[in-house]
Design a protein around this motif. Structure first.
Motif, mmCIF file in Angstrom:
data_model
loop_
_atom_site.group_PDB
_atom_site.id
_atom_site.type_symbol
_atom_site.label_atom_id
_atom_site.label_comp_id
_atom_site.label_asym_id
_atom_site.label_seq_id
_atom_site.Cartn_x
_atom_site.Cartn_y
_atom_site.Cartn_z
ATOM 1 N N ARG A 287 0.896 -1.184 0.101
ATOM 2 C CA ARG A 287 0.010 -0.093 0.011
ATOM 3 C C ARG A 287 0.817 1.277 0.218
ATOM 4 O O ARG A 287 1.943 1.683 0.748
ATOM 5 N N GLU A 288 0.530 2.139 -1.067
ATOM 6 C CA GLU A 288 1.450 3.699 -1.068
ATOM 7 C C GLU A 288 0.279 4.608 -1.059
ATOM 8 O O GLU A 288 -0.539 4.441 -1.811
ATOM 9 N N TYR A 289 0.705 5.545 -0.365
ATOM 10 C CA TYR A 289 -0.038 6.880 -0.471
ATOM 11 C C TYR A 289 0.210 7.844 -1.296
ATOM 12 O O TYR A 289 1.363 8.347 -1.205
ATOM 13 N N LEU A 290 -0.526 8.227 -2.176
ATOM 14 C CA LEU A 290 0.157 9.157 -3.473
ATOM 15 C C LEU A 290 -0.848 10.342 -3.624
ATOM 16 O O LEU A 290 -2.101 10.147 -3.411
ATOM 17 N N PRO A 291 -0.337 11.385 -3.955
ATOM 18 C CA PRO A 291 -1.108 12.752 -4.424
ATOM 19 C C PRO A 291 -1.891 12.387 -5.640
ATOM 20 O O PRO A 291 -1.553 11.668 -6.493
#
Length: 543
Positions: free
Chosen positions: A195-199
């Protein structure tokens, strides 16, 4: 004949002789004028009599093609008064078409971009004439750079999005707020299942665009529902550290919505937000605006004063001031800034002119604590000391210490930020979250003083989501597991230090939070702490 008369006659004869040698003289100055310069002399005499004559003569001699064109344009304009004036530039001011700047931007060349730490921008290589020049993308270029065409077109560096956006309905935390950069990050999944949080694309940096580390805007937002913004006092949502504005819903009810830049994943995909431009600059915002005029209360269990704030449901809840809040409360935004409390309480006391019952209760509790020898104070922390090593020699994580990540991982995180230089101490300081929604500039561990290290006032590299959520997600992906270890005090449920180090190092995204905030909040989170198996069994039986 007298001598005087003789001298006078000689002077007269000499004067006549000179006049015969130079027959034409300048009548105004008495100077002789050569015959070949007759016309020039006439011009000079005329110029003295009429100052405009010389100007006309010289202008007629120094006319250029450009001036002739300008005169013709003026003549045409006078013939047609409705036509706009035409001004012909001189040859020195005319720029060849081949030298005019390209407003579409240049094409980036293959090569590794550079980081400009002075401006906080990423610069991309552009080869021209055998030389390599590093330029920013259009969105980060200055007005002067855009005017001169000194920027790189987005299309030449931007890649397709590499991650898959997760469905907000199926994710526990569909988005997080990165207060370091003031952006909302959305939950995505990498190719290897992490899981990766991106703009979103419109808020991504040049480096993120070049790596495909963004989410297309169309996937995460829809147009606003268009509720009418009402002329009512906004509310402040403390756990989100954002303002909510009163709007009129389709059914006529009042609905409080955030502005677009503060909306989370659910609100953006449902259009439940207010466009930023609809909010007036003079709107009363912030935590102080949400404080109630009710008297504060004294929390005798924690030995602190708590203050009333109004929620969007119309209820009043009581929160501590920031200096009295625990680490977990600061991490979750459940506090009121000290300056907001001071200003509000000063106004409230002037209006009420009554005794503060919370202050009276506080003094009574302190007095009772002194008389009882501290019996009514805090009972102390009954949590046992963490175990650092298992019987087989495995290093154990204590549940709150922050692991160090590699320098490469640190560089990847710092490349997104704009630091400042602390001239007094000769070091760089970085925007760091010291409480939810609160940013201060702190040094890295290696640049911190001994006092700052002891107090935890330095930047730590952590995942953007809460630590318990990060580890729970990693455990769901079988990347880490809480294990049972044999120790001298019994069987212990804990994470190994090696697993924690690996999880942090392989985390796709990291942000900066103060070590004090990370440590204090982790110590108050039961899911992260070491637990002895017999204690857990006893709790299960008594529960």
């Amino acid at each position: 004949m007298s001598t005087a008369k003789i001298k006078k006659k000689i002077r007269h004869l000499q004067k006549g002789l000179l006049q015969r040698r130079n027959p034409r003289r300048d009548v105004s100055t008495g100077s002789a004028t050569p015959r070949g310069s007759q016309s020039d002399a006439d011009g000079e005499i005329a110029s003295r009599r009429s100052p405009g004559a010389l100007t006309r003569i010289k202008s007629s001699r120094n006319q250029s093609p450009e001036r002739s064109q300008a005169r013709q344009a003026r003549a045409k304009a006078s013939a047609n008064p409705n036509s706009p004036p035409q001004v012909s530039k001189s040859a020195a001011l005319k720029q060849p078409a081949s030298q005019k700047p390209d407003n579409t931007g240049k094409q980036a060349s293959p090569g590794k971009p550079k980081r400009d730490f002075a401006t906080g921008r990423t610069l991309f290589p552009v080869e021209s004439g055998g030389k390599t020049q590093y330029l920013p993308i259009a969105s980060e270029a200055t007005a002067r750079e855009r005017q001169l065409g000194l920027f790189v077109a987005n299309e030449s560096v931007q890649k397709e999005a590499v991650n898959k956006l997760l469905d907000p309905a199926t994710v526990k935390r569909a988005s997080v707020r990165d207060f370091n950069t003031g952006r909302t990050l959305f939950a995505t999944e990498t190719a290897d299942g992490k899981r990766e949080y991106l703009p979103k694309e419109s808020e991504a940096t040049a480096l993120e665009l070049s790596q495909g580390k963004f989410v297309p805007d169309a996937q995460v937002e829809v147009p606003s529902v268009g509720n009418e913004v009402l002329n009512k006092r906004p509310l402040f949502e403390f756990n989100g550290q954002r303002n909510l504005f009163a709007t009129k819903a389709a059914d006529g009810s009042t609905e409080y919505l955030p502005k677009k830049s503060d909306a989370n994943a659910f609100e953006l995909i449902q259009g439940r937000y207010v466009n930023d431009g609809y909010i007036g600059l003079k709107a009363p915002l912030g935590a102080e605006n949400a404080m109630s005029n009710r008297k504060p209360r004294y929390d005798i269990g924690k030995g602190r004063t708590v203050y009333g704030v109004e929620t969007k449901e119309g209820k009043t809840v009581y929160l501590p001031r920031e200096s009295d809040a625990s680490g977990l409360e600061r991490a979750r935004g459940l506090f009121i800034p000290d300056d907001a409390v001071d200003r509000h309480e000063s106004k409230r006391r002037r209006k009420s002119r009554q005794d503060d019952s919370a202050t009276v209760a506080r003094y009574r509790a302190l007095r009772a604590d002194e008389l009882a020898g501290g019996a009514t104070g805090s009972s102390g922390d009954s949590t046992p000391e963490p175990v650092s090593q298992a019987s087989d020699g495995t290093a154990l994580w204590d549940g709150f210490s922050h692991p160090q990540v590699s320098e490469e991982k640190q560089r990847q995180t710092l490349a997104k930020l704009r630091p400042k230089y602390d001239l007094g101490k000769g070091r760089m300081v970085y925007p760091t979250e010291t409480a939810r929604g609160k940013i201060e500039y702190l040094p890295l561990l290696e640049d911190a003083s001994n006092s700052e290290r002891v107090r935890g006032l330095y930047a730590a590299f952590v995942p953007p989501e809460p630590l318990e959520d990060f580890l729970a997600n990693a455990q769901d992906q079988n990347q880490i597991a809480r294990q049972s270890f044999a120790t001298e005090s019994g069987d212990l449920q804990a994470y190994s230090q090696e697993d924690i180090d690996t999880a942090f190092e392989e985390a796709p995204t990291l942000v900066l939070r103060s070590m004090q905030l990370v440590s204090d909040s982790a110590q108050q989170t039961p899911e992260l702490q070491q637990k002895f198996s017999d204690v857990e069994a006893e709790r299960d039986l008594t529960g």
